[in-house]
Design an enzyme around this catalytic site. Structure first.
Site, mmCIF file in Angstrom:
data_model
loop_
_atom_site.group_PDB
_atom_site.id
_atom_site.type_symbol
_atom_site.label_atom_id
_atom_site.label_comp_id
_atom_site.label_asym_id
_atom_site.label_seq_id
_atom_site.Cartn_x
_atom_site.Cartn_y
_atom_site.Cartn_z
ATOM 1 N N THR A 209 0.863 -1.181 0.000
ATOM 2 C CA THR A 209 0.000 0.000 0.000
ATOM 3 C C THR A 209 0.897 1.227 0.000
ATOM 4 O O THR A 209 1.992 1.217 0.563
ATOM 5 C CB THR A 209 -0.875 0.055 1.257
ATOM 6 O OG1 THR A 209 -0.007 0.145 2.391
ATOM 7 C CG2 THR A 209 -1.726 -1.184 1.380
ATOM 8 N N GLU B 205 -5.896 -3.908 0.551
ATOM 9 C CA GLU B 205 -6.165 -4.929 1.565
ATOM 10 C C GLU B 205 -7.406 -5.759 1.249
ATOM 11 O O GLU B 205 -7.676 -6.756 1.914
ATOM 12 C CB GLU B 205 -6.350 -4.268 2.944
ATOM 13 C CG GLU B 205 -5.076 -3.655 3.538
ATOM 14 C CD GLU B 205 -4.828 -2.224 3.082
ATOM 15 O OE1 GLU B 205 -5.417 -1.812 2.050
ATOM 16 O OE2 GLU B 205 -4.061 -1.514 3.761
ATOM 17 N N LYS C 296 -15.329 13.171 16.556
ATOM 18 C CA LYS C 296 -15.994 12.388 17.596
ATOM 19 C C LYS C 296 -16.427 13.327 18.707
ATOM 20 O O LYS C 296 -15.628 13.728 19.546
ATOM 21 C CB LYS C 296 -15.049 11.316 18.143
ATOM 22 C CG LYS C 296 -14.799 10.199 17.134
ATOM 23 C CD LYS C 296 -13.346 9.747 17.099
ATOM 24 C CE LYS C 296 -13.056 8.889 15.882
ATOM 25 N NZ LYS C 296 -11.929 9.403 15.054
ATOM 26 N N TRP D 58 -20.743 10.872 16.003
ATOM 27 C CA TRP D 58 -19.818 11.248 14.948
ATOM 28 C C TRP D 58 -20.400 12.349 14.089
ATOM 29 O O TRP D 58 -21.564 12.303 13.695
ATOM 30 C CB TRP D 58 -19.494 10.034 14.074
ATOM 31 C CG TRP D 58 -18.394 9.191 14.675
ATOM 32 C CD1 TRP D 58 -17.746 9.427 15.846
ATOM 33 C CD2 TRP D 58 -17.838 8.010 14.128
ATOM 34 N NE1 TRP D 58 -16.802 8.452 16.064
ATOM 35 C CE2 TRP D 58 -16.837 7.571 15.028
ATOM 36 C CE3 TRP D 58 -18.070 7.270 12.973
ATOM 37 C CZ2 TRP D 58 -16.077 6.412 14.792
ATOM 38 C CZ3 TRP D 58 -17.319 6.125 12.746
ATOM 39 C CH2 TRP D 58 -16.323 5.708 13.653
#
Lengths: 548, 548
Positions: free
Chosen positions: B187, B332, B443, B448
């Site tokens: 990555t 991934e 947060k 959220w």
């Protein structure tokens, strides 16, 4: 070097949970014969499958590894059992309601089924057999039926809806090994006892992916599939599992398999995909000729189970614009073995020779042809051999019974490959053409002679009504063909003429020396040529054989 | 209870052998920039892959588990190495030629690559780095290039065509465990060292099936796919493997990635399917406006890598009748995570809100949303959480280096699930909508707040040119949003007006108290908002913040 990928098993549980959530709106429509069909969403089926699993565990004491059988038509409740039973770690055993009753009793006993879910309409079939089914502890009756037939029977009797009603809608599904048994199905071989094939969670999962792949049935939630093939026949060719995997809507016949009912289902429910044996499509064709219906929703119709007469394919295409797609498989292959989509870019005429083959293999079905002397034959479209296959959804053994080792008979398995018993050729581009069953092929001097090819040529002769060719022992060549012919009314026996006719069409060494006229070809109960009868008649000297 | 299925591993070897035989006529077309494109059949690629494997083993001494790297464009030789290397049991390591050179050196060293296959045109990039790449013993130059750049370099230098010429066309492929490494890809994270993801034979095989499924890219041998996405970017989204599995013809760009070249490839080679990041399609759209071309062969275009502006999707559909299909994934996730086909039976207008989501998960990608307090959030289309995924082609760890344990950092993995770092919602029917990266979400008091949502609202205000919202520490709420805005020319600063504007559009508790006007939003090298700069500026007191 190991990968860093997660080690997540491929399970029927995952298919169930996925289908019931991401594709919760997709639905199963079950025909009711009169009035409105019955409709149930995947979400509802998912919830009811959970309730069924809870009932089987808490009320009937089913534990991991137990066999739970179904004797059911294609309907929503059968779909529920398709998922509930494997997801809880038990084994779904679909019973073929068309088996001779002694075979039905044999397989229930062999699998040691503890529970049978049975459609009420099938109680007249099951009830008389129950006293002999020692392993069965519970019978669950699904849908209406004459339950008085079960009065006094040994197993406990439950009504499906009452059994699942009010059960918890959560189940802590067990972590399963993907190689564990998920489902089982017995082959209905013509000789010997039925043989059990046990599908794993892994094989069902992979097969479901393949069914949905563009090269196979190409199904998604934009489709409605109509598996006329019974759910007791190799998992309805894997369609219910595949449907839950990608949200394919399902149309199910229940017990309504008459051509008129099937025609009405297609017209009113407009499936895009259907799957059945040739007999069903033959019946539908006749029905549509008698009473026209709109079947234009069908874009892909799979025909399998036995070879499809090309005339049937032509008729569907010309009269209804519906392409029938040939597929080949068997219980031991889950069953998807080949599908005969022609290569791209061909005209209809060029595509035709491909479409009448059995088709091409997917990557997960490795194939080889084994010739008369055990050698691997080339893919040249000419060299014949017995088809052997290998892959993650191909059987490597038969179920040996509870507590017994699996059986690996030599005539069915070789070095880890499945011997299909089918003889044919493979073209350089991987199209399979099957010609004979291996027991019908004639092994003559290290070469194979196709009995079917000789028969087809003979039946093209104007004097011949039917012809059956069988192998008979020969001192010099090992085996040689015996041609038995049924003459048309008024035709005279002229073996020389028939021999000359064949000699123009096949290699000289393939032409039979032994000939006999017979009044009719012996047939099996399903109408196939019964060649073992002819072989026995020959061995017993019952045939009037002329040697040319 | 065990099944009776064969235990056959899922391997890249099987994909190679199948593609080269059953689909031997399918072909790879590689653009050459001028004159006729280069065409090679799957059968030829299969033979050359076998020769490459023989050369790598016999000449270069590559053994099972060795890493063999490629620094190559999309071309037929890259496809050959895609199959030869894993089939022989070695590990294909695709090098991203756009990585900063120090990262390129880092990953070659970290993977301990023994061999690098490099396109001649990329020697100017590789040659200066070779002295620092201690593990590399062999460099194989593919295609023309200035090989004098390699004069005096330590590794042995080989020319690809000479290396494979005359090698045996058979290879006794090893029996592999499906969990063995097949390929790896690092990555290119913006923070820290690149992380290696190691794909298994199993994960590549399953992912290839999924790519071909009707619900995903729906590819078969009737298609020509045009992966503009580089083969060093998560295996070109798995397309080359998928193509060999079902005979999908491939059109490859080689190094010709200019919009004009891409337009010409589509017009002349008529692919049916294409896949690329939004930037490519944006460039093509402008090119087509300047010089019209026929791109009508495209029936399915997949757009991924980053969110696609709806305006781009609209423009392609209105101007060219081509539907862009959103897909989401990451290195991934192999990368296929979601594809946004809308549900069936909707009008274009009804389908639109589905099409601009990230799409739906396949059965093999299990998903959950984890909220601010670690709780699993419902799929109600409203409740936001960090997306976590689980499945057989999802990473469960990062490569730890040769001889080291895999790394399982807590911020990336939780209880066997991959933490994607993406925050969003999932609708009841399984459609994923991503809004923020988890590091950008605010947060606040156990809830959220989406920074992206606040930014989009602010940027809709006539006075605002750009807006970036970041989380800043707050004693009472944990975090609160800081709104930084770039005003349009001539606009006056009026925080009260902006606050009122927001209050009409989001919940009151989400409206920021802290405001700052900034001259421009800091950006990363690829043009994304660089919020960590703003957070740092705030922490260092460099911003002129007004508290309302």
């Amino acid at each position: 070097m190991l990968s860093t990928m997660q080690d997540v098993p491929l399970t029927v549980t995952r298919i169930l949970v996925h289908g019931a959530t991401v594709h919760g709106r997709s639905r199963v429509t079950t025909w009711t014969g009169d009035g409105e069909p019955h409709r149930r969403s995947f979400a509802e089926i998912g919830t009811r499958a959970v309730q069924l699993a809870n009932a089987l565990r808490d009320e009937l004491g089913v534990v991991e590894g137990d066999r739970v059988a179904t004797l059911m038509w294609n309907n929503a409740e059968h779909v529920e059992s398709y998922f509930a039973i494997p997801a809880m770690g038990a084994v779904l055993h679909t019973l073929n309601l068309r088996l001779p009753v002694e075979q039905l009793s044999f397989i229930v006993d062999h699998a040691a089924d503890r529970v049978i879910l049975v459609n009420g309409s099938l109680l007249p079939l099951l009830a008389p057999l129950l006293p002999g089914m020692a392993s069965v502890e519970h019978v669950v009756v699904v849908g209406p039926g004459d339950t008085s037939l079960l009065d006094g029977c040994r197993p406990a009797v439950h009504a499906y809806e009452e059994l699942i009603a009010g059960r918890p809608t959560r189940y802590d599904w067990p972590e399963l090994d993907e190689r564990q048994a998920a489902a089982m199905c017995y082959t209905s071989g013509t000789t010997g006892d039925p043989k059990g094939v046990v599908f794993s969670h892994r094989s069902v999962y992979l097969h479901s992916m393949q069914v949905n792949m563009a090269e196979s049935f190409s199904l998604s939630d934009r489709d409605t599939t109509f598996p006329v093939v019974p759910m007791f026949h190799v998992n309805a060719w894997g369609i219910p599992h595949a449907a839950f995997m990608t949200g394919v809507n399902m149309l199910l016949t229940d017990r309504f398999l008459q051509p008129a009912a099937i025609a009405e289902m297609i017209e009113t429910e407009r499936p895009t995909h259907a799957a059945a044996v040739p007999t069903i499509w033959q019946g539908l064709l006749a029905e549509l000729a008698a009473k026209p219906r709109d079947i234009s929703s069908l874009r892909n119709v799979v025909i399998g189970g036995s070879a499809c007469p090309p005339s049937l394919m032509r008729a569907f295409e010309e009269r209804h614009g519906v392409a029938l797609c040939h597929a080949w498989g068997m219980t031991e292959t889950s069953p998807l073995g080949t599908v005969s989509h022609p290569p791209a870019g061909l005209t209809d005429e060029e595509a035709w020779p491909y479409r009448i083959t059995q088709g091409r293999f997917p990557a997960s079905v490795e194939a080889r042809l084994i010739g008369p002397d055990g050698e691997v034959m080339p893919w040249d479209g000419q060299s014949a051999g017995e088809l052997e296959v290998r892959g993650p959804w191909i059987a490597g053994a038969y179920f040996g019974g509870v507590g017994h080792e699996p059986q690996v008979p030599e005539d069915k398995f070789r070095d880890g490959w499945l011997r299909t018993g089918d003889v044919g050729t493979i073209s350089p581009d991987g199209y399979l053409t099957l010609t004979d069953r291996s027991k019908d092929v004639i092994k003559s001097g290290g070469e194979w002679i196709s009995s079917v090819e000789l028969e087809n040529h003979l039946m093209a002769h104007p004097d011949v009504a039917e012809a059956a060719v069988v192998a008979v022992p020969d001192e010099r060549w090992g085996e040689r063909p015996l041609a038995t012919v049924v003459l048309r009314d008024g035709a005279a026996t002229d073996y020389e003429a028939l021999r000359a006719f064949l000699a123009d069409r096949v290699a000289r060494w393939q032409v039979p020396e032994r000939w006999a006229v017979i009044p009719s070809v012996p047939k099996t109960s399903v109408g196939k040529f019964d060649k073992k009868v002819i072989r026995r008649q020959y061995a017993d000297g019952e045939l009037d054989v002329t040697l040319l």
